[in-house]
Design an enzyme around this catalytic site. Structure first.
Site, PDB file in Angstrom:
ATOM      1  N   SER A 133       2.221  15.944   8.775  1.00 42.68           N
ATOM      2  CA  SER A 133       3.419  15.672   9.563  1.00 42.68           C
ATOM      3  C   SER A 133       4.625  15.705   8.644  1.00 42.68           C
ATOM      4  O   SER A 133       4.498  15.553   7.420  1.00 42.68           O
ATOM      5  CB  SER A 133       3.301  14.275  10.209  1.00 42.68           C
ATOM      6  OG  SER A 133       4.537  13.829  10.721  1.00 42.68           O
ATOM      7  N   TYR A 146       2.589   4.866   9.307  1.00 43.63           N
ATOM      8  CA  TYR A 146       2.274   6.261   9.601  1.00 43.63           C
ATOM      9  C   TYR A 146       2.699   7.162   8.453  1.00 43.63           C
ATOM     10  O   TYR A 146       1.945   8.050   8.033  1.00 43.63           O
ATOM     11  CB  TYR A 146       2.975   6.677  10.896  1.00 43.63           C
ATOM     12  CG  TYR A 146       2.641   8.071  11.366  1.00 43.63           C
ATOM     13  CD1 TYR A 146       1.330   8.447  11.638  1.00 43.63           C
ATOM     14  CD2 TYR A 146       3.644   9.026  11.551  1.00 43.63           C
ATOM     15  CE1 TYR A 146       1.028   9.726  12.079  1.00 43.63           C
ATOM     16  CE2 TYR A 146       3.355  10.307  11.995  1.00 43.63           C
ATOM     17  CZ  TYR A 146       2.037  10.659  12.253  1.00 43.63           C
ATOM     18  OH  TYR A 146       1.747  11.924  12.693  1.00 43.63           O
TER      19      TYR A 146
END
Length: 248
Positions: A133, A146
Site C-alpha cells: 500500500s 496499518y
C-alpha cells in the site's frame, strides 16, 4: 493467490484466468471461493478453490500441499490477503488490532511465500507479487498500525528481492492508494458503513478492484527478465496520501 474471496483478490483471480493462468484461489470463506471459481470456469478459465487462513501455519501448509497436488509448475504467487483495523492514534491503539494487522499483512505474506518459494524457484520462472500500500511508503495520523504493518511488508518484499538475486524468481510490489472495495473500509471500521463510505466522500473516481487487478496482471505478464520492482498507483484525485481532491 491469497485473499481471493472478494475485492482486489477476486478481481485479480478473474483477470489472471483470462491471461491463461490456472488460478488457485485461496481464502477463508469457502462459499465465496466456490462462487468465484464457478464464474471463472463458466467464462472458460481454469481455477481451483483452496480454503486457507494465512494466519495459520497448518492452513498454509495445506495450501502448499494442494498446489503441489495439481501437478502444474508454480509460476506466480500473489500475496493479496491483508487489511486494516481501526483509525486510532498510537496512544489509543488497540493491541489486538495491531496484532491482527501484522499477522495478516506481514506474517501471512511470510508464511505463504516460504511455503511456495521452493516450487516457484523450481519452475525456472517464478514471480512473487506482494500487495502492499502507499501506507507502506508514508505515515499518516490514525494509521500507525496499518502503516507499520505495510512498511514491514514492503521491507519483506525488498529484502526478498535482494536475497533472490541470481535466482529465477522476481519480486514485484504493488502499492495502491485509495481503492474503493466492498469490504476494506467495513473491516477497518468494524462494519460501520457510514464511516467506511465517508473515506470516499466527494472523490469522483477512486480506484476500484479491477484497476489493481489490471496492474497485477500487467506486471506478472511482462517477459520474465523484466522486474517491475514497485508500482505505485493512485486515483487521479489523490496526488499524495494527504492531498485528495473532493467535489463538494
Amino acid at each position: 493467490m491469497t485473499g481471493a474471496s472478494s475485492g482486489i483478490g477476486a478481481a485479480t483471480a478473474r483477470r489472471l484466468a483470462t491471461e491463461g493462468f490456472h488460478v488457485v484461489a485461496a481464502a477463508r470463506r469457502v462459499e465465496r471461493l466456490d462462487e468465484l471459481v464457478k464464474g471463472i470456469t463458466e467464462a472458460g478459465g481454469v481455477a481451483t478453490a483452496v480454503p486457507c487462513d494465512v494466519t495459520s501455519d497448518e492452513s498454509v501448509a495445506a495450501l502448499a500441499t494442494a498446489v503441489a497436488g495439481l501437478g502444474d509448475p508454480v509460476t506466480l504467487l500473489v500475496n493479496n490477503a491483508g487489511g486494516a483495523r481501526g483509525l486510532d492514534t498510537v496512544a489509543a491503539g488497540r493491541i489486538d488490532d495491531w496484532q491482527w494487522m501484522y499477522d495478516v499483512n506481514v506474517l501471512g505474506t511470510l508464511r505463504v511465500t516460504q511455503a511456495l518459494l521452493p516450487a516457484l524457484e523450481a519452475s525456472g520462472a517464478g514471480t512473487v507479487v506482494v500487495l502492499s500500500s502507499t501506507a507502506g511508503l508514508i505515515v499518516y495520523e490514525g494509521g500507525g498500525g496499518y502503516a507499520a504493518a505495510k512498511h514491514a511488508q514492503t521491507a519483506l518484499a525488498e529484502t526478498l528481492r535482494l536475497e533472490l538475486c541470481g535466482h529465477p524468481v522476481r519480486v514485484i510490489e504493488i502499492d495502491p492508494g485509495m481503492v474503493k472495495t466492498d469490504e476494506f473500509g467495513l473491516t477497518r471500521f468494524g462494519g460501520d458503513e457510514a464511516r467506511a463510505a465517508a473515506v470516499y466522500d466527494g472523490v469522483a473516481e477512486p480506484l476500484v478492484a479491477d484497476d489493481i487487478a489490471d496492474c497485477i496482471a500487467w506486471t506478472a505478464t511482462r517477459p520474465h527478465h523484466v522486474n517491475v520492482d514497485r508500482l505505485v498507483v493512485r486515483p487521479l484525485a489523490q496526488a499524495a496520501q494527504h492531498k485528495v481532491h473532493r467535489v463538494k
